[in-house]
Write a protein that holds these residues in place. Structure first.
Motif: not given
Ligand code: ADP
Ligand code: FDM
Ligand code: MG
Length: 212
Positions: A17-25, A144-146, A183-185, A187-189
């Motif tokens: 879903l939106d803001r699940a952390g896809k782009s970060t991971q 979450r932000a964004g 979980a933390s960034v 741990e998810v990684t």
């Molecule tokens: P998506 O691409 O799925 O929409 P993002 O990677 O952009 O998600 O992450 C959305 C927001 O949540 C960003 O501000 C990011 O820094 C934060 N975030 C990502 N992963 C985690 C995490 N495991 N725990 C807490 N915050 C996270």
């Protein structure tokens, strides 16, 4: 010894879903995998992608019908297919930030289009070597932000999409891994990485297949 052709790259999909952390991971994965590239769907930079962007940001008036936007999301994948295939055969690993599974889930969640209708335009696209679903309850995602004001970024819609994604994981072929994205960034990684290593191994030993 006879020279071997380069091993094909792997096709790895990160969904959620939106803001699940896809782009970060995706970017953390990209740093770990030599010769890899992130492809984000929708790719808003193409002519089709610009129509999609207008729809998502409510700039198209009147708005496109559910069918029209659904087919544009799929067309956006088909227009990139030649470059995806070229990269994979040259040995480059592709990390996709969303793919056909978002395509099915979001369109079915709107209520008017059937599952079969939604999956059919993507039949024939390459089947991923691994699909990683970052699972996060929408209320946690909302903190979450964004947060943006795009068309699907509404609580009720996100809840429905999460439900449809469960059906998608049961019905769609491919090696699925569900990761708890709360979980933390780091741990998810680690969990994403474990699934990715399997996908990389699979890709070394198996031909690329098509979605049936
Ligand atoms: P998506 O691409 O799925 O929409 P993002 O990677 O952009 O998600 O992450 C959305 C927001 O949540 C960003 O501000 C990011 O820094 C934060 N975030 C990502 N992963 C985690 C995490 N495991 N725990 C807490 N915050 C996270
Ligand atoms: N989305 C994404 C779809 O509805 N269908 C698709 O095929 C794809 C790839 O577009 F709400 C939705 C999912 C999301 C929106 O995605 C834009 P990003 O990741 O926020 O750009
Ligand atoms: Mg993102």
């Amino acid at each position: 010894a006879t020279p071997q052709p380069p091993t094909r790259g792997a096709l790895i999909v990160i969904e959620g879903l939106d803001r699940a952390g896809k782009s970060t991971q995706c970017s953390r994965l990209q740093q770990r995998i030599p010769n890899s590239r992130i492809i984000k769907f929708p790719d808003r930079s193409t002519p089709i992608g610009q129509l999609i962007n207008n729809y998502l940001t409510s700039a198209s008036s009147p708005p496109l019908t559910d069918q029209a936007i659904h087919l544009l999301f799929s067309a956006n994948r088909w227009e990139l297919l030649p470059s995806l295939l070229a990269a994979l055969s040259a040995g480059e690993t592709l990390i996709l930030d969303r793919y056909i599974y978002s395509g099915i889930s979001f369109s079915v969640a709107k209520g008017a289009l059937s599952y079969e209708y939604c999956r059919s335009p993507d039949v024939g696209l390459p089947l991923p070597d691994g699909i990683i679903f970052l699972d996060l309850p929408p209320d946690v995602a909302a903190e979450r932000a964004g947060f943006g004001g795009e068309r699907y970024e509404k609580r009720e819609m996100q809840e429905k999409v999460r439900e449809v994604f469960k059906t998608v994981r049961e019905r769609e072929q491919g090696e699925w891994t569900v990761v708890d994205a709360s979980a933390s960034v780091e741990e998810v990684t680690e969990r994403v990485w474990a699934a990715t290593e399997k996908a990389l191994r699979w890709a070394r030993e198996n031909e690329l297949r098509e979605i049936e």
